[in-house]
Design a protein around this motif. Structure first.
Motif, mmCIF file in Angstrom:
data_model
loop_
_atom_site.group_PDB
_atom_site.id
_atom_site.type_symbol
_atom_site.label_atom_id
_atom_site.label_comp_id
_atom_site.label_asym_id
_atom_site.label_seq_id
_atom_site.Cartn_x
_atom_site.Cartn_y
_atom_site.Cartn_z
ATOM 1 N N SER A 60 0.814 -1.210 0.000
ATOM 2 C CA SER A 60 0.000 0.000 0.000
ATOM 3 C C SER A 60 0.851 1.267 0.000
ATOM 4 N N THR A 61 2.096 1.152 0.356
ATOM 5 C CA THR A 61 2.999 2.306 0.377
ATOM 6 C C THR A 61 4.244 1.972 -0.418
ATOM 7 N N ALA A 62 4.997 3.007 -0.783
ATOM 8 C CA ALA A 62 6.244 2.799 -1.533
ATOM 9 C C ALA A 62 7.394 2.391 -0.636
ATOM 10 N N ARG A 63 7.244 2.532 0.653
ATOM 11 C CA ARG A 63 8.324 2.173 1.574
ATOM 12 C C ARG A 63 8.401 0.664 1.710
ATOM 13 N N PRO A 64 9.571 0.073 1.714
ATOM 14 C CA PRO A 64 9.698 -1.383 1.848
ATOM 15 C C PRO A 64 9.123 -1.858 3.173
ATOM 16 N N PRO A 65 8.457 -2.975 3.174
ATOM 17 C CA PRO A 65 7.868 -3.459 4.428
ATOM 18 C C PRO A 65 8.944 -3.958 5.384
ATOM 19 N N GLU A 66 8.647 -3.861 6.645
ATOM 20 C CA GLU A 66 9.543 -4.364 7.681
ATOM 21 C C GLU A 66 9.205 -5.826 7.948
ATOM 22 N N ILE A 67 10.089 -6.713 7.602
ATOM 23 C CA ILE A 67 9.877 -8.152 7.732
ATOM 24 C C ILE A 67 10.788 -8.670 8.830
#
Length: 294
Positions: A11-18
């Protein structure tokens, strides 16, 4: 960006925190996703090869969770190529269990886990998913009843429906037990018919009573109006005679005529009062609307 979530819809351009990755597999027989097979640290699961080596090939869903509060940050579906693993040799799935993947892909000792055991939050089912499960279960029950009617053996029913044996036995009891006895059903139909006839007769009696009451009231009104008109005509006649003969004639009028006029006026006044009460009651019942006198 984690390599397994490179094609995930974000939903956002920021990479997800996994921080952790949960693995689920698609059950082709039931057409649904299995429970979470295991939870791995993100740095120990960089490719899908360890999943194929441990759980076999198939369609999997990888759920990425944050390392701080374990909230879901990304989802991705991957098709893992590899031979299927038999259910006997498949490792037992432990919900919320976290372990790393080494060279032999074996979980560490459960007595000293790398992270404290924490139960993964379960996603609540939507109404569509609940309805789909109910429809699937209803289809299995209908299939079991159809096999019961064909007098199929118990082994075939369990094999084709894949229902537990206790559930099949419960459905068999429901199948052989009639809902109601024929005599009881006939009695209920007879009671319902009698109740319907009694209600219809009561409605007819009430309608006849209302019709008779309105007719009697109308007859009483007409009689009172007729009497009032008669008395008014007599009063008008007396007034005309008095105007014709003058004051002398009125003074010399016989006492019988005077008494008759007095009685007529009293009756007229009484009828006027009765008519006024009747008109007031009629206006109150009609909601304050004046009747049409034209």
């Amino acid at each position: 960006m984690h390599p397994l979530f490179a094609h995930a819809r974000l939903s956002t351009a920021r990479p997800p925190e996994i921080g952790f990755i949960q693995v689920r597999r698609r059950d082709l027989e039931r057409q649904r996703w299995s429970p979470v097979l295991a939870t791995f640290p993100a740095d120990t699961l960089m490719t899908a090869e360890p999943i194929a080596a441990r759980y076999g090939g198939g369609e999997y869903e990888l759920i990425g969770r944050c390392a701080r509060n374990r909230r879901i940050t990304a989802r991705v579906k991957v098709a893992v190529v590899g031979p299927p693993v038999s259910p006997d040799s498949e490792p037992e799935a432990r919900h919320g269990e976290t372990y790393g993947l080494g060279s032999d892909a074996a979980p560490p000792d459960h007595t000293t886990p790398a992270h404290p055991p924490e139960r993964a939050p379960r996603r609540r089912q939507t109404s569509a998913e609940k309805r789909r499960e109910q429809l699937e279960l209803g289809a299995l029950h209908a299939k079991a009843f159809r096999l019961f009617s064909k007098k199929a053996p118990l082994a075939r029913i369990v094999r084709e429906t894949r229902l537990p044996l206790s559930e099949v036995r419960r459905l068999w009891k429901e199948f052989v037990t009639p809902l109601k006895e024929p005599a009881e059903m006939e009695l209920e139909r007879h009671v319902d018919e009698m109740r319907r006839v009694a209600d219809e007769e009561a409605r007819n009696r009430y309608e006849r009573w209302r019709t008779d009451r309105e007719r009697d009231r109308e007859t009483a009104r007409l009689k009172m109006l007729d009497r009032w008109l008669t008395l008014r005509e007599r009063e008008v006649e007396f007034e005309r005679q008095r105007a014709t003969h003058g004051a002398n004639v009125r003074a010399e009028a016989p006492p019988v005529l005077a008494e008759n006029r007095l009685a007529t006026k009293q009756q007229t006044d009484a009828l006027d009062a009765a008519l006024e009460r009747l008109l007031a009651a009629f206006l109150t019942r009609a909601g304050g609307r004046a009747p049409n006198t034209q």
